[in-house]
Design an enzyme around this catalytic site. Structure first.
Site, mmCIF file in Angstrom:
data_model
loop_
_atom_site.group_PDB
_atom_site.id
_atom_site.type_symbol
_atom_site.label_atom_id
_atom_site.label_comp_id
_atom_site.label_asym_id
_atom_site.label_seq_id
_atom_site.Cartn_x
_atom_site.Cartn_y
_atom_site.Cartn_z
ATOM 1 N N THR A 165 -25.094 -3.894 -5.904
ATOM 2 C CA THR A 165 -23.789 -2.988 -6.295
ATOM 3 C C THR A 165 -22.644 -3.833 -6.302
ATOM 4 O OG1 THR A 165 -25.117 -0.997 -5.407
ATOM 5 C CG2 THR A 165 -22.666 -0.903 -5.393
ATOM 6 N N ARG A 212 3.030 -10.465 12.626
ATOM 7 C CA ARG A 212 4.342 -9.958 12.923
ATOM 8 C C ARG A 212 5.423 -10.942 13.121
ATOM 9 N NH1 ARG A 212 1.794 -6.421 10.878
ATOM 10 N NH2 ARG A 212 1.181 -4.174 11.579
ATOM 11 N N LEU A 257 -10.494 -5.120 -1.178
ATOM 12 C CA LEU A 257 -11.243 -4.051 -1.238
ATOM 13 C C LEU A 257 -12.427 -4.092 -0.385
ATOM 14 C CD1 LEU A 257 -11.720 -4.076 -5.457
ATOM 15 C CD2 LEU A 257 -9.970 -2.927 -3.884
ATOM 16 N N LYS A 258 -12.520 -5.132 0.381
ATOM 17 C CA LYS A 258 -13.368 -5.118 1.363
ATOM 18 C C LYS A 258 -14.974 -4.511 1.064
ATOM 19 C CE LYS A 258 -10.281 -5.295 5.184
ATOM 20 N NZ LYS A 258 -9.002 -4.695 4.722
ATOM 21 N N LEU A 259 -15.475 -4.884 -0.048
ATOM 22 C CA LEU A 259 -16.757 -4.563 -0.612
ATOM 23 C C LEU A 259 -17.856 -4.566 0.415
ATOM 24 C CD1 LEU A 259 -16.418 -5.925 -4.155
ATOM 25 C CD2 LEU A 259 -15.724 -3.692 -3.493
ATOM 26 N N HIS A 260 -18.685 -3.754 0.548
ATOM 27 C CA HIS A 260 -19.711 -3.739 1.743
ATOM 28 C C HIS A 260 -20.801 -2.771 1.077
ATOM 29 C CE1 HIS A 260 -21.049 -3.669 6.151
ATOM 30 N NE2 HIS A 260 -22.166 -3.897 5.361
ATOM 31 N N PRO A 293 -26.583 -5.904 -2.283
ATOM 32 C CA PRO A 293 -26.134 -7.038 -3.112
ATOM 33 C C PRO A 293 -25.647 -6.641 -4.674
ATOM 34 C CG PRO A 293 -27.707 -7.457 -1.655
ATOM 35 C CD PRO A 293 -27.711 -6.292 -1.513
ATOM 36 N N ASP A 314 0.882 -1.302 -0.166
ATOM 37 C CA ASP A 314 -0.194 0.038 -0.093
ATOM 38 C C ASP A 314 0.695 1.128 0.187
ATOM 39 O OD1 ASP A 314 -2.644 -0.959 -0.261
ATOM 40 O OD2 ASP A 314 -2.740 -1.344 1.877
#
Length: 225
Positions: free
Chosen positions: A69, A176, A61-64, A67, A11
């Site tokens: 969309t 870690r 992307l953690k789509l939320h 449905p 990132d």
């Protein structure tokens, strides 16, 4: 086929720096995880550029959303050929079912259960009266019944979830190395511990990307597995 379970969380704000880092450690990781920050900054072009390195791409992307969309978003990223895409289990059964139905043939759809930055007090503050462990197991059951490939969960939960879902695909972030800094992740486990507990994918970012010598750091983590 590279069976190294480590996906480098990439990132970095600059595309050229991200690409350079990925190329540097490519022989010692199994894939590249691109999150919301990267995708919003660099879009499809950035993903295409990193595809050229030849490693699987995980679009975190953690789509939320509703449905329809989420299904449309899944179809829109077919062209990027992701190996893994994340959605939020909290979006509910219908959203998860539609996301999986809309995904590419070779794309694993995995649900985020409880973010590793959240603890029991955080869940309570948003009206969830369960501890992170119990909530993760509840959402894992929902994702399983909705037909998803697996879930994202912390290293503390993966062992229990693996017992319930033998053939599940489990993505574990917040890892870690034994000598690493914890940072803002409240629930951490080492890569080896997560792998032994049943993790399919080990997501590692800062311990490699912010190391003085990223290549040495990647090799050292690979050696523990």
């Amino acid at each position: 086929m590279n069976h190294n379970p480590v996906y480098l969380a990439l990132d970095l704000p600059r595309l050229d720096a991200a690409e350079a880092l990925a190329r540097k450690v490519a022989g010692h990781i199994g894939g590249i995880k691109l999150g919301l920050e990267f995708f919003c900054a660099h879009g499809h072009h950035g993903v295409h550029e990193l595809h050229k390195i030849g490693l699987p791409i995980f679009l975190d992307l953690k789509l939320h959303d509703i449905p329809n969309t989420v299904a449309g978003a899944m179809q829109a990223i077919h062209v990027l050929q992701p190996s893994i895409v994340t959605i939020h289990a909290a979006g509910g059964r219908a959203m998860m079912e539609d996301a999986k139905a809309a995904a590419g043939e070779n794309c694993k759809v995995v649900a985020v259960t409880v973010l590793t930055s959240l603890d029991g007090d955080d869940l309570s503050s948003i009206g969830v009266n369960a501890n992170p462990y119990d909530q993760a197991l509840r959402l894992a059951d929902l994702a399983h019944s909705a037909g998803l490939d697996g879930i994202v969960c912390s290293g503390h939960e993966v062992g229990a979830v693996h017992k319930q879902w033998k053939d599940g695909y489990f993505v574990v972030p917040g890892l870690r190395p034994a000598n690493g800094k914890v940072g803002d992740q409240k629930r951490t486990v080492t890569p080896r511990e997560a792998r032994d507990a049943g993790a399919s994918v080990l997501v590692i970012g800062r311990p490699i990307s912010r190391a003085e010598d990223p290549l040495a750091a990647a090799k050292a983590i690979e050696a523990t597995l």
